[in-house]
Design an enzyme around this catalytic site. Structure first.
Site, PDB file in Angstrom:
ATOM      1  N   HIS A 157      -2.389  26.699  43.063  1.00 18.27           N
ATOM      2  CA  HIS A 157      -2.141  28.426  42.949  1.00 18.27           C
ATOM      3  C   HIS A 157      -2.309  28.685  41.445  1.00 18.27           C
ATOM      4  O   HIS A 157      -2.051  27.991  40.407  1.00 18.27           O
ATOM      5  CB  HIS A 157      -0.826  28.773  43.183  1.00 18.27           C
ATOM      6  CG  HIS A 157      -0.538  30.342  43.308  1.00 18.27           C
ATOM      7  ND1 HIS A 157      -0.808  30.924  44.338  1.00 18.27           N
ATOM      8  CD2 HIS A 157      -0.285  30.973  42.041  1.00 18.27           C
ATOM      9  CE1 HIS A 157      -0.383  32.328  43.983  1.00 18.27           C
ATOM     10  NE2 HIS A 157      -0.033  32.155  42.508  1.00 18.27           N
ATOM     11  N   CYS A 158      -3.615  29.466  41.218  1.00 22.45           N
ATOM     12  CA  CYS A 158      -3.962  30.053  39.855  1.00 22.45           C
ATOM     13  C   CYS A 158      -3.240  31.296  39.541  1.00 22.45           C
ATOM     14  O   CYS A 158      -3.572  32.545  40.150  1.00 22.45           O
ATOM     15  CB  CYS A 158      -5.382  30.054  39.903  1.00 22.45           C
ATOM     16  SG  CYS A 158      -5.723  30.513  38.130  1.00 22.45           S
ATOM     17  N   PRO A 159      -2.461  31.179  38.398  1.00 21.67           N
ATOM     18  CA  PRO A 159      -1.877  32.685  38.323  1.00 21.67           C
ATOM     19  C   PRO A 159      -2.809  33.843  37.591  1.00 21.67           C
ATOM     20  O   PRO A 159      -2.579  35.062  37.436  1.00 21.67           O
ATOM     21  CB  PRO A 159      -0.580  32.281  37.214  1.00 21.67           C
ATOM     22  CG  PRO A 159      -1.058  30.928  36.489  1.00 21.67           C
ATOM     23  CD  PRO A 159      -1.685  30.429  37.728  1.00 21.67           C
ATOM     24  N   ASN A 163      -3.964  34.400  42.874  1.00 18.26           N
ATOM     25  CA  ASN A 163      -4.258  33.730  44.276  1.00 18.26           C
ATOM     26  C   ASN A 163      -4.378  32.533  44.363  1.00 18.26           C
ATOM     27  O   ASN A 163      -4.317  31.683  43.312  1.00 18.26           O
ATOM     28  CB  ASN A 163      -5.676  34.523  44.426  1.00 18.26           C
ATOM     29  CG  ASN A 163      -5.946  34.405  46.016  1.00 18.26           C
ATOM     30  OD1 ASN A 163      -5.319  34.012  46.911  1.00 18.26           O
ATOM     31  ND2 ASN A 163      -7.303  34.771  46.584  1.00 18.26           N
TER      32      ASN A 163
END
Length: 350
Positions: A157-159, A163
């Site tokens: 999960h990439c802040p 997304n």
């Protein structure tokens, strides 16, 4: 509005802060290069230089922003309904929690009956089940605690894009990193000459907009180095057919006896095409052209023709029916935002 709804909205806003920061940074870099550098810093008589700098800038800027937007808006793809456990099946699964062998036999029976292509195993050779989503996890699928859903081929999960990165947008994400590095390299190189001029003049004689050029030079090269390193790492993962999660915890396939980081490695060229597709000119565009369906994965051990399948290696299930690709049918999330409408639990590690 209840307290839980209020906290959920606050949480959603906090999640978007890194994304807002990046958008503001991109907007500032556009002003710094086009207005402060090209329009105001480049001498008026050098029209050709102004035009060339602006044209090439927009090429890199356009590809970078296009890839970034695609990474953000691509909706995570959750497992098809075939992987869902019915209420009766899930209750039986929970009731057998004290008897792992019975629990495992029940899940293997469901896998055989539904012809699910499930070969990845968890700890102690267990079948991977998500207790939150109440489903059997497809190979390479994981539960994201931030999004509250299971998604296919989860990477992380990439802040910075707010997304998950996975099957649905991994190509976009890698292109975003690489085009971001190229964009920063171009802006850093284009501002280098005028960065030197900054130090050749007295500070008292420098107009305020020139300070944007100074900060642009430093910021561009700083982000270029970090994006190039991260993009190179993910390109290596794509060529090795690994996800970030699998690079830290190698997958275990049924009948192989232990973790294997090369479990899905079918050769660098085929690995690359699984992510970027078979059409060469589309490799460089953030459009969907990959060939895999996110569920049926080719295994290194079964790559050779005639190789015995993992399903037949399962003890007591040698005669189970052969697995056939299932239809690419998505579950409908319970919320309109594409995220499951539930409390965000701690992330599972299996």
């Amino acid at each position: 509005m209840t307290m839980s709804e209020c906290l959920k909205r606050v949480y959603c806003f906090v999640k978007t802060l890194p994304l807002i920061f990046i958008i503001i940074l991109i907007g500032w870099s556009y002003y710094a290069f086009v207005v402060a550098l090209c329009i105001n810093s480049v001498p008026a008589e050098k029209v050709g230089e102004k035009v060339a700098l602006i044209i090439f800038y927009h090429v890199f800027f356009g590809m970078f922003v296009w890839s970034y937007i695609q990474t953000i808006i691509a909706r995570p793809i959750i497992p098809p309904k075939e992987f869902l456990l019915s209420n009766a099946e899930f209750l039986e699964h929970q009731s057998n929690s004290e008897e792992p062998s019975r629990q495992r036999d029940q899940l293997l029976r469901i896998i055989a009956d539904k012809h699910l292509p499930v070969f990845t195993r968890g700890m102690q050779n267990s079948i991977r089940v998500c207790q939150i989503c109440q489903l059997i996890k497809p190979d390479r699928a994981h539960h994201c605690a931030t999004c509250g859903i299971c998604l296919l081929k989860m990477d992380h999960h990439c802040p910075w894009v707010n997304n998950c990165v996975g099957y649905h947008n991994y190509k976009y994400f890698v292109l975003f990193l690489l085009y971001g590095a190229l964009y920063c390299c171009y802006t850093g190189s284009g501002s280098a000459k005028y960065f030197v001029d900054f130090w050749m003049e007295g500070v008292s004689d420098i107009q305020a907009f020139r300070f944007h050029v100074l900060f642009l030079f430093f910021a561009a090269w700083m982000f270029c180095i970090s994006l190039l390193a991260l993009g190179g790492y993910h390109l290596h993962l794509a060529m090795s057919n690994l996800t970030t999660l699998e690079s830290f915890r190698a997958p275990v396939l049924a009948g192989t006896g232990g973790p294997d980081k090369r479990a899905y490695n079918v050769g660098a060229a085929r690995n690359f095409c699984q992510v970027f597709g078979n059409t060469c000119y589309l490799w460089f565009l953030p459009v969907r052209n990959w060939q895999t369906d996110g569920i049926n994965w080719q295994h290194r051990a079964s790559y050779s023709p005639g190789q015995q399948s993992y399903a037949s290696m399962e003890s007591g299930h040698a005669n189970s029916p052969s697995r056939t690709p299932i239809e690419k049918q998505q579950l409908v999330p319970t919320s309109t935002s594409g995220r499951a409408d539930q409390v965000w639990p701690e992330s599972e590690t299996q």
